[in-house]
Structure formats: structure tokens, C-alpha cells
Write an enzyme that holds these catalytic residues in place. Structure first.
Site, mmCIF file in Angstrom:
data_model
loop_
_atom_site.group_PDB
_atom_site.id
_atom_site.type_symbol
_atom_site.label_atom_id
_atom_site.label_comp_id
_atom_site.label_asym_id
_atom_site.label_seq_id
_atom_site.Cartn_x
_atom_site.Cartn_y
_atom_site.Cartn_z
ATOM 1 N N ARG A 1 0.850 -1.192 0.000
ATOM 2 C CA ARG A 1 0.000 0.000 0.000
ATOM 3 C C ARG A 1 0.876 1.228 0.000
ATOM 4 O O ARG A 1 1.705 1.399 0.894
ATOM 5 C CB ARG A 1 -0.868 0.032 1.265
ATOM 6 C CG ARG A 1 -2.033 -0.874 1.196
ATOM 7 C CD ARG A 1 -3.179 -0.406 2.055
ATOM 8 N NE ARG A 1 -2.855 -0.309 3.471
ATOM 9 C CZ ARG A 1 -3.712 0.121 4.378
ATOM 10 N NH1 ARG A 1 -4.916 0.516 4.006
ATOM 11 N NH2 ARG A 1 -3.396 0.167 5.640
ATOM 12 N N THR B 1 -1.120 7.446 -0.904
ATOM 13 C CA THR B 1 -2.380 7.326 -1.653
ATOM 14 C C THR B 1 -3.246 6.180 -1.156
ATOM 15 O O THR B 1 -4.429 6.109 -1.495
ATOM 16 C CB THR B 1 -2.076 7.055 -3.138
ATOM 17 O OG1 THR B 1 -1.399 5.786 -3.228
ATOM 18 C CG2 THR B 1 -1.187 8.128 -3.749
ATOM 19 N N ASP C 1 -1.794 -4.185 12.517
ATOM 20 C CA ASP C 1 -1.200 -4.589 11.240
ATOM 21 C C ASP C 1 -1.060 -6.115 11.216
ATOM 22 O O ASP C 1 -0.305 -6.692 12.004
ATOM 23 C CB ASP C 1 0.175 -3.933 11.063
ATOM 24 C CG ASP C 1 0.717 -4.191 9.670
ATOM 25 O OD1 ASP C 1 0.717 -3.259 8.851
ATOM 26 O OD2 ASP C 1 1.113 -5.351 9.386
ATOM 27 N N ASP D 1 2.526 -7.559 10.648
ATOM 28 C CA ASP D 1 3.373 -7.369 11.834
ATOM 29 C C ASP D 1 2.973 -8.324 12.946
ATOM 30 O O ASP D 1 3.838 -8.856 13.655
ATOM 31 C CB ASP D 1 3.263 -5.925 12.346
ATOM 32 C CG ASP D 1 4.063 -4.954 11.488
ATOM 33 O OD1 ASP D 1 4.952 -5.414 10.747
ATOM 34 O OD2 ASP D 1 3.787 -3.751 11.566
HETATM 35 N N1 URA Z 1 -3.986 -3.966 6.885
HETATM 36 C C1 URA Z 1 -3.750 -4.402 8.146
HETATM 37 O O1 URA Z 1 -2.817 -5.163 8.371
HETATM 38 N N2 URA Z 1 -4.546 -3.993 9.137
HETATM 39 C C2 URA Z 1 -5.587 -3.158 8.942
HETATM 40 O O2 URA Z 1 -6.294 -2.823 9.889
HETATM 41 C C3 URA Z 1 -5.816 -2.701 7.622
HETATM 42 C C4 URA Z 1 -5.015 -3.128 6.609
#
Ligand code: URA
Length: 209
Positions: A104, A108, A200, A203
Site C-alpha cells: 500500500r 495514496t 497490522d 506485523d
Molecule cells: N492492513 C492491516 O494489516 N490492518 C488493517 O487494519 C488494515 C489493513
């Protein structure tokens, strides 16, 4: 309008609550995600074709159902998709596997492709796309577009959590692709993260933060 199936079995809801907790460490997180994948996998594969073949039990011959048709393809959207892939492969060890790498753009929030490797004959096979988080929907929409352009015609999208904004964007772009999720959370925050969510996913799976 596209379809969405919320797999809200009590076991899924319980395991998801454990996984959401900020104290849950990577090893436990992966274990729970693996267990949830099995339960989600059960639901997302419910309509796989079977055919009867004659077998013999110790007592009698019988016509018994077996999976039929072309082998299923699982496509992991890297890197967090691999967290769902393991459980799905435990359930369907004969599945073919593809990987799509997207990141990502932090400015943007749009998806940028950096890796693409999938089986050749996608057009003849059922395909299940895997990504734990359907957040803005940008990477899911882009990944499905890419897989469709590679020939896939029978697609499903499997995620752990989804946000209303992501579901809307995904359905607008791909009304023909059913979505399966364990829960629809409240909203996205300003960084495009699902709230309350899990943080995340990559992570948390790999302990990178
Ligand atoms: N990607 C993630 O890892 N967590 C989110 O909350 C949104 C996108």
C-alpha cells in the site's frame, strides 16, 4: 450487488477475540489464525464439487463422495495472506498455490504490485483469494483485477476482518466475487486501518513490530 458471508460460528468468534487482544504474541497469533482459517475454509469450500466412486469399507462396498473437478487454487495476497494460507493448505493439501505481492502506498493508500506468480490454467479452476484484512479494499480490488486478467473466472475472496468501506468498494468493483469474512468491524481510521481490528496483520503474524 455482491454477496458477503459472515462466518460467525461461536468458535470463530471466540478465537477471533483472543487474536484481537494486543497482548497476544506472534506465536499464539499464528496458531489462532491457523485455527480460524480451518473454520473459514470449511465454509468457503462448501460448494466444491464431489463425485461418487466405489470404495470398499471393511464391511461392504459403497458409493462414496470424493472431491472432483480441477484442483482448487489458493492465492495469497502477500504477505499477510500467508497467515490464512497455512490453514487452508492443511484443509486442502492438494490445492495449487499462487502469490500476488502488493504494497500500500502510504500516501495514496493505493496498491502497487511487486510480485506475481500463479498457476497457468486459472480459467478452469475455482480460485480463492486470501487476505486477512479487507480494509480500504484497494489491494483486494487490484489483486482480483490482476487474477481476472490472468484468466480466473470462478473467484471467491476470503478475509479474517472486513470494514464496511472495503466491502462497498470491493462489491462495486467485483460484484461477481463472493466475500467470506469472520467479522465486519466498525470503520477505518485515518491511516486506513480497521477499527477495532487487530492492528497490522503482517506485523502481528511475523512479529515485525
Ligand atoms: N492492513 C492491516 O494489516 N490492518 C488493517 O487494519 C488494515 C489493513
Amino acid at each position: 450487488m455482491g454477496s458477503i458471508t459472515v462466518v460467525d460460528h461461536p468458535l470463530v468468534r471466540h478465537k477471533l477475540s483472543l487474536l484481537r487482544r494486543k497482548e497476544t504474541e506472534s506465536a499464539q497469533f499464528r496458531l489462532l489464525l491457523n485455527e480460524i482459517s480451518l473454520l473459514l475454509g470449511y465454509e468457503v469450500t462448501r460448494d466444491l464439487e464431489t463425485e461418487d466412486r466405489t470404495i470398499e469399507t471393511p464391511l461392504a462396498a459403497m458409493e462414496a463422495p470424493h472431491l472432483s473437478g480441477k484442483k482448487l487454487v489458493l492465492i495469497s495476497i502477500l504477505r499477510a495472506g500467508n497467515g490464512l494460507l497455512e490453514g487452508m493448505l492443511d484443509l486442502i493439501p492438494t490445492a495449487r498455490v499462487g502469490h500476488v505481492g502488493l504494497y500500500r502506498d502510504p500516501e495514496t493508500l493505493q496498491a502497487v504490485e511487486y510480485y506475481f506468480k500463479v498457476p497457468d490454467d486459472l480459467g478452469d479452476r475455482p480460485v480463492i483469494m486470501l487476505d486477512p484484512m479487507l480494509a480500504t479494499g484497494n489491494s483486494a480490488v487490484a489483486a482480483v483485477e490482476r487474477i481476472k486478467s490472468a484468466g480466473a473466472r470462478q473467484l471467491k475472496f476470503l478475509c479474517l476482518l472486513s470494514a464496511p468501506e472495503g466491502i462497498e468498494a470491493f462489491h462495486a468493483a467485483h460484484p461477481d466475487v463472493p466475500v467470506f469474512t469472520a467479522a465486519i468491524d466498525e470503520r477505518l481510521n485515518d491511516h486506513g486501518y480497521i477499527v477495532p481490528g487487530i492492528g497490522d496483520a503482517g506485523d502481528r503474524i511475523y512479529g515485525t513490530r
